[in-house]
Design an enzyme around this catalytic site. Sequence first.
Site, PDB file in Angstrom:
ATOM      1  N   HIS A  28       9.798  -3.155  -6.380  1.00  0.00           N
ATOM      2  CA  HIS A  28       9.512  -2.924  -7.685  1.00  0.00           C
ATOM      3  C   HIS A  28       7.898  -3.078  -7.932  1.00  0.00           C
ATOM      4  CE1 HIS A  28       9.701  -2.755 -11.878  1.00  0.00           C
ATOM      5  NE2 HIS A  28      10.834  -2.218 -12.099  1.00  0.00           N
ATOM      6  N   HIS A  29       7.407  -2.519  -8.855  1.00  0.00           N
ATOM      7  CA  HIS A  29       5.835  -2.643  -9.283  1.00  0.00           C
ATOM      8  C   HIS A  29       5.708  -4.117 -10.036  1.00  0.00           C
ATOM      9  CE1 HIS A  29       1.985  -1.290  -9.372  1.00  0.00           C
ATOM     10  NE2 HIS A  29       2.254  -0.097  -9.480  1.00  0.00           N
ATOM     11  N   ALA A  30       6.641  -4.676 -10.501  1.00  0.00           N
ATOM     12  CA  ALA A  30       6.704  -5.961 -11.010  1.00  0.00           C
ATOM     13  C   ALA A  30       6.297  -7.092  -9.857  1.00  0.00           C
ATOM     14  CB  ALA A  30       7.702  -6.461 -11.736  1.00  0.00           C
ATOM     15  N   VAL A  68       4.652  -6.178  -6.633  1.00  0.00           N
ATOM     16  CA  VAL A  68       3.715  -5.877  -5.797  1.00  0.00           C
ATOM     17  C   VAL A  68       2.902  -4.667  -6.422  1.00  0.00           C
ATOM     18  CG1 VAL A  68       4.583  -6.715  -3.623  1.00  0.00           C
ATOM     19  CG2 VAL A  68       4.799  -4.016  -4.475  1.00  0.00           C
ATOM     20  N   ASN A 121       0.406  -8.525  -9.761  1.00  0.00           N
ATOM     21  CA  ASN A 121      -0.465  -7.139  -9.668  1.00  0.00           C
ATOM     22  C   ASN A 121      -2.020  -7.433 -10.290  1.00  0.00           C
ATOM     23  OD1 ASN A 121       1.394  -4.382 -10.054  1.00  0.00           O
ATOM     24  ND2 ASN A 121       2.731  -6.080 -10.526  1.00  0.00           N
TER      25      ASN A 121
END
Length: 502
Positions: A173-175, A177, A339
């Site tokens: 998930h983009h949360a 990385v 991020n």
Amino acid sequence: MPRGCAGARFACNACLNFLAGLGISEPISPGWAAMERLSGLDAFFLYMETPSQPLNVCCVLELDTSTMPGGYTYGRFHAALEKYVKAAPEFRMKLADTELNLDHPVWVDDDNFQIRHHLRRVAMPAPGGRRELAEICGYIAGLPLDRDRPLWEMWVIEGGARSDTVAVMLKVHHAVVDGVAGANLLSHLCSLQPDAPAPQPVRGTGGGNVLQIAASGLEGFASRPVRLATVVPATVLTLVRTLLRAREGRTMAAPFSAPPTPFNGPLGRLRNIAYTQLDMRDVKRVKDRFGVTINDVVVALCAGALRRFLLEHGVLPEAPLVATVPVSVHDKSDRPGRNQATWMFCRVPSQISDPAQRIRTIAAGNTVAKDHAAAIGPTLLHDWIQFGGSTMFGAAMRILPHISITHSPAYNLILSNVPGPQAQLYFLGCRMDSMFPLGPLLGNAGLNITVMSLNGELGVGIVSCPDLLPDLWGVADGFPEALKELLECSDDQPEGSNHQDS
């Protein structure tokens, strides 16, 4: 509201007393002070996620299994992954939240972590070529991750055209990385030798109960007015400087200045992908030939491939395309969070017919855009998003689909270049032959092109929605053609010449 809150990570006594006054009382675990809270930018990718907008970062690996000690079996692969994951706490952390939390969620250890919840095995249909692999990976890319577990999955895809190869798709998930952090996370599963011993296990940060999560969240929430008093003046100054830059023509591409394209529109739930690979030696030859950067060459390759694709379909815009480009600030920002990126808008002038003039135009535009992004600073976007919550971003997601994009989308595509390792890597003992990064789709931009270098090769991953672009191979196959064009074209046009199609 209690006073005396000075930070966003540790709960002060005032916060604990305030919550205790509400009847919330739980023992404090020894490891809770190390509890990691998501930054606003991390949480943004949770809040903006919808069934038609899964916000995952993926990569497809092509592996040569002949190097795996003892020979490849799925059982050996499973056992090797289990050992490596024990040395990387990020793979074992899940989200934790409570209704009493006034700040973003936190990461805690998953006490019930098991590899079998994250590792999948699937067979590739015959003949086992790149189209069959892409079909499977596109399906996987559209699946949401289970938020009750650590936010990642790994799919082992067996049955390719060669018996000594498997493909692996890693989805995070983009949360968890961004592009750079994703490459670092992947490195935890790699080694420079096929028989390298697994790293030693690393303990996690522990958990957090309702009181702990709420107390530290209350502390962070109470400090927001102080942070806002800093962000507002910085924003006003940035706006003034941008207006002055605009008068001098020294700004990046403006949002909502993009022309309409077939890949701008409402997203469906499905995803499709395509990919290709280029020789980095050729990419560097183009860089040296025109005196530009690798990023400039990547944008030029994208412009050339999209020009070819749009011309073939009779829909090439007369104006330049606009891409939003994530810019890593890992080495420039002191803000917390997984991020560490900001964004800039760059022009992708596919309307310019001459490839030499096209890349020179791109280089000049990128110089201005990078200068403008540097003037804005590495943390302003991060600081503003820190104030957002699920309610605000949820409302935005309800409104955005109803905004007309017939004339000018906010941007046409997402374009990202992630630096990768220039050495031969072994993934759980298997030689890594190719790597293709795949980014998410956001808003009404139904095209993501991400590139990443690996050991002298440049992997290009392309993601879209089949409702908008049913077949992406025309885009993928345009990249080798665009590279060949830049290597062979004449460069005798006078500076400032701008050949465009009418």
